[in-house]
Design a protein around this motif. Structure first.
Motif, PDB file in Angstrom:
ATOM      1  N   UNK A   1       4.865   4.174   0.101  1.00  0.00           N
ATOM      2  CA  UNK A   1       5.516   3.859   1.375  1.00  0.00           C
ATOM      3  C   UNK A   1       6.327   2.597   1.158  1.00  0.00           C
ATOM      4  N   UNK A   2       7.594   2.607   1.564  1.00  0.00           N
ATOM      5  CA  UNK A   2       8.461   1.438   1.482  1.00  0.00           C
ATOM      6  C   UNK A   2       8.459   0.797   2.860  1.00  0.00           C
ATOM      7  N   UNK A   3       7.873  -0.382   2.953  1.00  0.00           N
ATOM      8  CA  UNK A   3       7.621  -1.011   4.245  1.00  0.00           C
ATOM      9  C   UNK A   3       8.442  -2.285   4.396  1.00  0.00           C
ATOM     10  N   UNK A   4       8.619  -2.714   5.644  1.00  0.00           N
ATOM     11  CA  UNK A   4       9.414  -3.918   5.896  1.00  0.00           C
ATOM     12  C   UNK A   4       8.566  -5.181   5.932  1.00  0.00           C
ATOM     13  N   UNK A   5       7.268  -5.061   6.212  1.00  0.00           N
ATOM     14  CA  UNK A   5       6.391  -6.231   6.288  1.00  0.00           C
ATOM     15  C   UNK A   5       5.078  -5.896   5.589  1.00  0.00           C
ATOM     16  N   UNK A   6       5.052  -6.093   4.297  1.00  0.00           N
ATOM     17  CA  UNK A   6       3.906  -5.701   3.472  1.00  0.00           C
ATOM     18  C   UNK A   6       2.625  -6.395   3.907  1.00  0.00           C
ATOM     19  N   UNK A   7       2.689  -7.675   4.196  1.00  0.00           N
ATOM     20  CA  UNK A   7       1.485  -8.406   4.614  1.00  0.00           C
ATOM     21  C   UNK A   7       0.888  -7.808   5.891  1.00  0.00           C
TER      22      UNK A   7
END
Length: 132
Positions: A74-80
């Motif tokens: 999954x390519x996410x905008x906010x990994x944390x």
């Protein structure tokens, strides 16, 4: 006609569809778009959506968990934030000895960005990636 003209969906084998449903729906929060048979198992498969599209086939099979490779990213905008949300639902990030991980289990990605891995109950490996 090239394959690039057709939709693509990842398929994941699991050993127990009931346990998989608890993980994919309960812990990951993926919406079920379709359920049906898998081989001789009447209700042994699910199609889950991501970003509004069918994205992941999960089906019961004896081949479950046979690879150590990452199967889906999954390519996410906010990994944390995503790692925190998954941890709150009981998902543990996988740590590999060859990488330095932060306390959340996130590490630098080759070529820049950051990555974290987790596994389903069968040991199928998934990744979360972000460019920053």
């Amino acid at each position: 006609m090239p394959l690039s003209a057709f939709p693509l969906r990842a398929s994941i084998a699991v050993s127990d569809i009931t346990r998989a449903v608890e993980f994919y729906e309960g812990k990951l929060g993926l919406p079920v778009l379709q359920s049906g048979p898998s081989a001789r198992i009447a209700d042994g498969s699910r199609v889950y959506g991501a970003a509004g599209e069918p994205a992941l086939n999960v089906y019961q099979s004896v081949t479950a968990g046979k690879t150590r490779a990452t199967l889906v990213t999954w390519y996410v905008d906010d990994l944390d934030r995503i790692v925190d949300e998954l941890a709150a639902s009981g998902v543990e990030m996988v740590r590999y000895d060859e990488y330095d991980h932060d306390p959340k289990g996130i590490t630098a990605r080759a070529g820049g960005g950051r990555i974290a891995w987790f596994q389903d109950p069968d040991g199928n490996t998934f990744a979360l990636e972000a460019d920053v």
